[in-house]
Write a protein that holds these residues in place. Structure first.
Motif, PDB file in Angstrom:
ATOM      1  N   SER A  98     -16.689  41.045  33.923  1.00 42.38           N
ATOM      2  CA  SER A  98     -16.520  41.922  32.752  1.00 42.38           C
ATOM      3  C   SER A  98     -15.150  41.770  32.101  1.00 42.38           C
ATOM      4  N   SER A  99     -14.236  41.058  32.736  1.00 46.31           N
ATOM      5  CA  SER A  99     -12.891  40.884  32.177  1.00 46.31           C
ATOM      6  C   SER A  99     -12.317  39.539  32.613  1.00 46.31           C
ATOM      7  N   ASP A 100     -11.393  39.028  31.788  1.00 43.63           N
ATOM      8  CA  ASP A 100     -10.682  37.801  32.142  1.00 43.63           C
ATOM      9  C   ASP A 100      -9.336  38.098  32.794  1.00 43.63           C
ATOM     10  N   GLU A 101      -8.916  39.364  32.786  1.00 42.71           N
ATOM     11  CA  GLU A 101      -7.645  39.742  33.388  1.00 42.71           C
ATOM     12  C   GLU A 101      -7.811  39.904  34.894  1.00 42.71           C
ATOM     13  N   PRO A 102      -7.056  39.160  35.703  1.00 46.24           N
ATOM     14  CA  PRO A 102      -7.224  39.221  37.161  1.00 46.24           C
ATOM     15  C   PRO A 102      -7.139  40.632  37.737  1.00 46.24           C
ATOM     16  N   ARG A 103      -6.179  41.458  37.286  1.00 46.10           N
ATOM     17  CA  ARG A 103      -6.049  42.793  37.856  1.00 46.10           C
ATOM     18  C   ARG A 103      -7.280  43.645  37.521  1.00 46.10           C
ATOM     19  N   GLU A 104      -7.760  43.533  36.303  1.00 43.42           N
ATOM     20  CA  GLU A 104      -8.937  44.290  35.907  1.00 43.42           C
ATOM     21  C   GLU A 104     -10.174  43.833  36.689  1.00 43.42           C
ATOM     22  N   MET A 105     -10.241  42.543  36.984  1.00 41.05           N
ATOM     23  CA  MET A 105     -11.357  42.022  37.776  1.00 41.05           C
ATOM     24  C   MET A 105     -11.319  42.599  39.179  1.00 41.05           C
ATOM     25  N   VAL A 106     -10.129  42.652  39.779  1.00 39.94           N
ATOM     26  CA  VAL A 106      -9.981  43.206  41.122  1.00 39.94           C
ATOM     27  C   VAL A 106     -10.372  44.683  41.121  1.00 39.94           C
ATOM     28  N   ALA A 107      -9.858  45.438  40.149  1.00 41.55           N
ATOM     29  CA  ALA A 107     -10.143  46.865  40.066  1.00 41.55           C
ATOM     30  C   ALA A 107     -11.639  47.118  39.877  1.00 41.55           C
ATOM     31  N   ALA A 108     -12.286  46.321  39.031  1.00 43.80           N
ATOM     32  CA  ALA A 108     -13.714  46.499  38.773  1.00 43.80           C
ATOM     33  C   ALA A 108     -14.540  46.217  40.017  1.00 43.80           C
TER      34      ALA A 108
END
Length: 225
Positions: A98-108
Protein backbone atom coordinates in the motif's frame (compact mmCIF):
# COMPACT_ATOMS: atom_id res chain seq x y z
CA UNK A 1 -8.76 -57.26 -35.01
CA UNK A 2 -9.39 -59.12 -31.77
CA UNK A 3 -6.33 -57.51 -30.17
CA UNK A 4 -7.54 -54.07 -31.28
CA UNK A 5 -10.97 -54.70 -29.76
CA UNK A 6 -9.37 -55.73 -26.49
CA UNK A 7 -7.22 -52.60 -26.54
CA UNK A 8 -10.23 -50.35 -27.12
CA UNK A 9 -12.20 -52.11 -24.42
CA UNK A 10 -9.33 -51.70 -21.95
CA UNK A 11 -9.05 -48.04 -22.89
CA UNK A 12 -12.76 -47.44 -22.23
CA UNK A 13 -12.54 -49.21 -18.86
CA UNK A 14 -9.55 -47.06 -17.95
CA UNK A 15 -11.46 -43.91 -18.92
CA UNK A 16 -14.40 -44.92 -16.74
CA UNK A 17 -12.05 -45.60 -13.83
CA UNK A 18 -10.32 -42.26 -14.36
CA UNK A 19 -13.66 -40.43 -14.29
CA UNK A 20 -14.67 -42.29 -11.14
CA UNK A 21 -11.33 -41.52 -9.48
CA UNK A 22 -11.63 -37.88 -10.52
CA UNK A 23 -15.14 -37.60 -9.06
CA UNK A 24 -13.95 -39.20 -5.83
CA UNK A 25 -10.97 -36.83 -5.65
CA UNK A 26 -13.27 -33.84 -6.16
CA UNK A 27 -15.64 -35.15 -3.48
CA UNK A 28 -12.76 -35.75 -1.07
CA UNK A 29 -11.36 -32.25 -1.59
CA UNK A 30 -14.80 -30.70 -1.13
CA UNK A 31 -15.44 -32.72 2.01
CA UNK A 32 -12.06 -31.80 3.48
CA UNK A 33 -12.81 -28.13 2.81
CA UNK A 34 -16.17 -28.50 4.58
CA UNK A 35 -14.49 -30.08 7.59
CA UNK A 36 -11.86 -27.32 7.73
CA UNK A 37 -14.66 -24.75 7.64
CA UNK A 38 -16.52 -26.64 10.37
CA UNK A 39 -13.35 -26.63 12.48
CA UNK A 40 -13.04 -22.87 12.12
CA UNK A 41 -16.66 -22.49 13.24
CA UNK A 42 -16.12 -24.89 16.15
CA UNK A 43 -13.06 -22.97 17.31
CA UNK A 44 -15.07 -19.76 17.18
CA UNK A 45 -17.83 -21.38 19.25
CA UNK A 46 -15.79 -23.44 21.75
CA UNK A 47 -12.35 -21.83 21.79
CA UNK A 48 -8.84 -23.07 21.02
CA UNK A 49 -9.30 -26.20 23.13
CA UNK A 50 -12.11 -27.50 20.93
CA UNK A 51 -12.39 -31.31 20.75
CA UNK A 52 -12.92 -33.63 17.82
CA UNK A 53 -16.45 -34.45 18.95
CA UNK A 54 -17.35 -30.75 18.90
CA UNK A 55 -15.78 -30.38 15.46
CA UNK A 56 -17.72 -33.38 14.15
CA UNK A 57 -20.95 -32.01 15.64
CA UNK A 58 -20.34 -28.65 13.95
CA UNK A 59 -19.93 -30.50 10.65
CA UNK A 60 -23.13 -32.48 11.28
CA UNK A 61 -21.30 -35.81 11.20
CA UNK A 62 -19.35 -38.19 13.43
CA UNK A 63 -15.69 -38.44 14.41
CA UNK A 64 -15.48 -41.62 12.34
CA UNK A 65 -16.36 -39.67 9.20
CA UNK A 66 -13.88 -36.93 10.07
CA UNK A 67 -11.13 -39.55 10.39
CA UNK A 68 -11.97 -40.88 6.93
CA UNK A 69 -10.72 -37.60 5.52
CA UNK A 70 -8.03 -36.71 8.07
CA UNK A 71 -5.80 -39.38 9.56
CA UNK A 72 -5.79 -37.69 12.97
CA UNK A 73 -6.29 -34.36 14.75
CA UNK A 74 -2.80 -33.27 13.77
CA UNK A 75 -3.57 -33.57 10.06
CA UNK A 76 -6.78 -31.58 10.47
CA UNK A 77 -4.87 -28.97 12.48
CA UNK A 78 -2.34 -28.59 9.67
CA UNK A 79 -5.14 -28.06 7.14
CA UNK A 80 -6.69 -25.34 9.30
CA UNK A 81 -3.27 -23.71 9.73
CA UNK A 82 -2.88 -23.70 5.97
CA UNK A 83 -6.19 -21.90 5.53
CA UNK A 84 -5.27 -19.28 8.14
CA UNK A 85 -1.83 -18.84 6.59
CA UNK A 86 -3.34 -18.12 3.16
CA UNK A 87 -5.72 -15.52 4.58
CA UNK A 88 -3.12 -13.74 6.68
CA UNK A 89 -0.46 -13.73 3.99
CA UNK A 90 -2.89 -12.13 1.52
CA UNK A 91 -3.74 -9.36 4.01
CA UNK A 92 -0.08 -8.73 4.79
CA UNK A 93 0.84 -8.59 1.12
CA UNK A 94 -1.90 -6.03 0.46
CA UNK A 95 -0.82 -3.95 3.46
CA UNK A 96 2.86 -3.91 2.54
CA UNK A 97 2.12 -2.99 -1.07
CA UNK A 98 0.00 0.00 0.00
CA UNK A 99 3.02 2.32 0.22
CA UNK A 100 6.50 2.77 -1.22
CA UNK A 101 7.84 4.29 2.01
CA UNK A 102 9.71 1.62 4.02
CA UNK A 103 8.54 2.89 7.43
CA UNK A 104 4.92 3.01 6.31
CA UNK A 105 5.25 -0.52 4.91
CA UNK A 106 6.58 -1.78 8.24
CA UNK A 107 3.83 -0.02 10.19
CA UNK A 108 1.11 -1.35 7.88
CA UNK A 109 2.38 -4.93 8.15
CA UNK A 110 2.58 -4.81 11.95
CA UNK A 111 -0.88 -3.25 12.29
CA UNK A 112 -2.39 -5.82 9.92
CA UNK A 113 -0.83 -8.76 11.77
CA UNK A 114 -2.10 -7.54 15.14
CA UNK A 115 -5.56 -6.79 13.72
CA UNK A 116 -5.76 -10.33 12.36
CA UNK A 117 -4.95 -11.75 15.78
CA UNK A 118 -7.32 -9.47 17.64
CA UNK A 119 -10.21 -10.28 15.31
CA UNK A 120 -10.13 -13.94 16.39
CA UNK A 121 -7.65 -14.63 19.21
CA UNK A 122 -9.01 -18.13 19.84
CA UNK A 123 -8.33 -19.11 16.24
CA UNK A 124 -4.80 -17.75 16.52
CA UNK A 125 -4.27 -19.72 19.74
CA UNK A 126 -5.56 -22.84 18.01
CA UNK A 127 -3.16 -22.32 15.12
CA UNK A 128 -0.03 -21.70 17.19
CA UNK A 129 -0.69 -24.13 20.05
CA UNK A 130 2.00 -26.75 20.55
CA UNK A 131 1.29 -30.47 20.80
CA UNK A 132 3.53 -33.57 20.97
CA UNK A 133 2.35 -34.80 17.57
CA UNK A 134 2.57 -31.43 15.84
CA UNK A 135 4.49 -31.81 12.55
CA UNK A 136 7.90 -30.21 12.42
CA UNK A 137 7.07 -28.35 9.19
CA UNK A 138 3.63 -27.02 9.91
CA UNK A 139 2.00 -24.07 8.08
CA UNK A 140 2.26 -21.49 10.85
CA UNK A 141 6.05 -21.88 10.90
CA UNK A 142 6.00 -21.81 7.13
CA UNK A 143 3.86 -18.67 7.32
CA UNK A 144 6.54 -16.89 9.35
CA UNK A 145 9.04 -17.89 6.68
CA UNK A 146 6.82 -16.67 3.84
CA UNK A 147 6.14 -13.34 5.51
CA UNK A 148 9.84 -12.94 6.26
CA UNK A 149 10.64 -13.61 2.60
CA UNK A 150 8.10 -11.00 1.49
CA UNK A 151 9.39 -8.34 3.88
CA UNK A 152 12.92 -9.15 2.75
CA UNK A 153 11.88 -8.74 -0.88
CA UNK A 154 10.40 -5.32 -0.21
CA UNK A 155 13.55 -4.27 1.64
CA UNK A 156 15.61 -5.52 -1.28
CA UNK A 157 13.64 -3.27 -3.62
CA UNK A 158 14.20 -0.27 -1.35
CA UNK A 159 17.93 -0.93 -1.22
CA UNK A 160 18.14 -1.43 -4.97
CA UNK A 161 16.38 1.87 -5.59
CA UNK A 162 18.96 3.52 -3.36
CA UNK A 163 21.81 1.81 -5.17
CA UNK A 164 22.95 -0.05 -2.05
CA UNK A 165 23.93 -3.66 -1.33
CA UNK A 166 20.95 -5.97 -0.69
CA UNK A 167 22.62 -8.85 1.18
CA UNK A 168 21.24 -7.75 4.57
CA UNK A 169 17.58 -7.67 3.41
CA UNK A 170 17.09 -11.36 4.25
CA UNK A 171 18.04 -11.25 7.94
CA UNK A 172 16.28 -7.90 8.37
CA UNK A 173 13.03 -9.25 6.96
CA UNK A 174 13.02 -12.44 8.99
CA UNK A 175 14.21 -10.64 12.11
CA UNK A 176 11.30 -8.20 11.87
CA UNK A 177 8.80 -11.04 11.58
CA UNK A 178 10.29 -12.77 14.62
CA UNK A 179 10.06 -9.57 16.65
CA UNK A 180 6.40 -8.97 15.84
CA UNK A 181 5.27 -12.56 16.29
CA UNK A 182 6.98 -12.89 19.68
CA UNK A 183 5.51 -9.61 20.92
CA UNK A 184 2.07 -10.53 19.61
CA UNK A 185 2.17 -13.87 21.42
CA UNK A 186 3.05 -12.07 24.66
CA UNK A 187 0.25 -9.56 24.07
CA UNK A 188 -2.35 -12.31 23.85
CA UNK A 189 -0.98 -14.27 26.81
CA UNK A 190 -1.01 -11.09 28.92
CA UNK A 191 -4.67 -10.50 27.98
CA UNK A 192 -3.88 -7.45 25.83
CA UNK A 193 -2.58 -5.00 28.47
CA UNK A 194 -2.61 -2.18 25.91
CA UNK A 195 -4.76 -1.41 22.90
CA UNK A 196 -3.66 -2.71 19.52
CA UNK A 197 -2.75 0.69 18.07
CA UNK A 198 -0.37 1.36 20.99
CA UNK A 199 1.34 -1.99 20.59
CA UNK A 200 1.63 -1.45 16.84
CA UNK A 201 3.17 1.98 17.42
CA UNK A 202 5.67 0.61 19.96
CA UNK A 203 6.73 -2.22 17.65
CA UNK A 204 7.01 0.10 14.67
CA UNK A 205 9.17 2.52 16.67
CA UNK A 206 11.40 -0.31 17.88
CA UNK A 207 11.75 -1.88 14.46
CA UNK A 208 12.31 1.41 12.71
CA UNK A 209 14.89 2.57 15.25
CA UNK A 210 17.12 -0.13 13.82
CA UNK A 211 15.95 -0.19 10.22
CA UNK A 212 16.05 3.58 9.72
CA UNK A 213 19.82 3.51 10.08
CA UNK A 214 20.25 0.97 7.31
CA UNK A 215 17.22 1.29 5.01
CA UNK A 216 17.50 4.48 2.94
CA UNK A 217 14.46 6.66 2.21
CA UNK A 218 12.79 6.32 -1.15
CA UNK A 219 14.21 8.73 -3.68
CA UNK A 220 11.59 10.97 -5.30
CA UNK A 221 10.87 10.30 -8.94
CA UNK A 222 11.58 12.90 -11.63
CA UNK A 223 7.87 13.75 -11.74
CA UNK A 224 7.90 14.54 -8.01
CA UNK A 225 10.93 16.86 -8.22
Amino acid sequence: MKAEAVRRSSHKIAQVRDRRDSRWDDHRRARREQLVQATLAAVSRHGAGVGMEEIAAEAGTSKTVVYRHFADRSELHVAVCGRVAEQLLAKLREAMESSDEPREMVAAAITTYLAFLEADPELYRFVVQQSPDRPAADPIDNLSHLVGEQVAALMTEALERAGQETAAAGPWGHGLVGLVRSAADWWLRAERPMIRSELAAHLTDLAWAGLSGVVPPVRPSKEEL
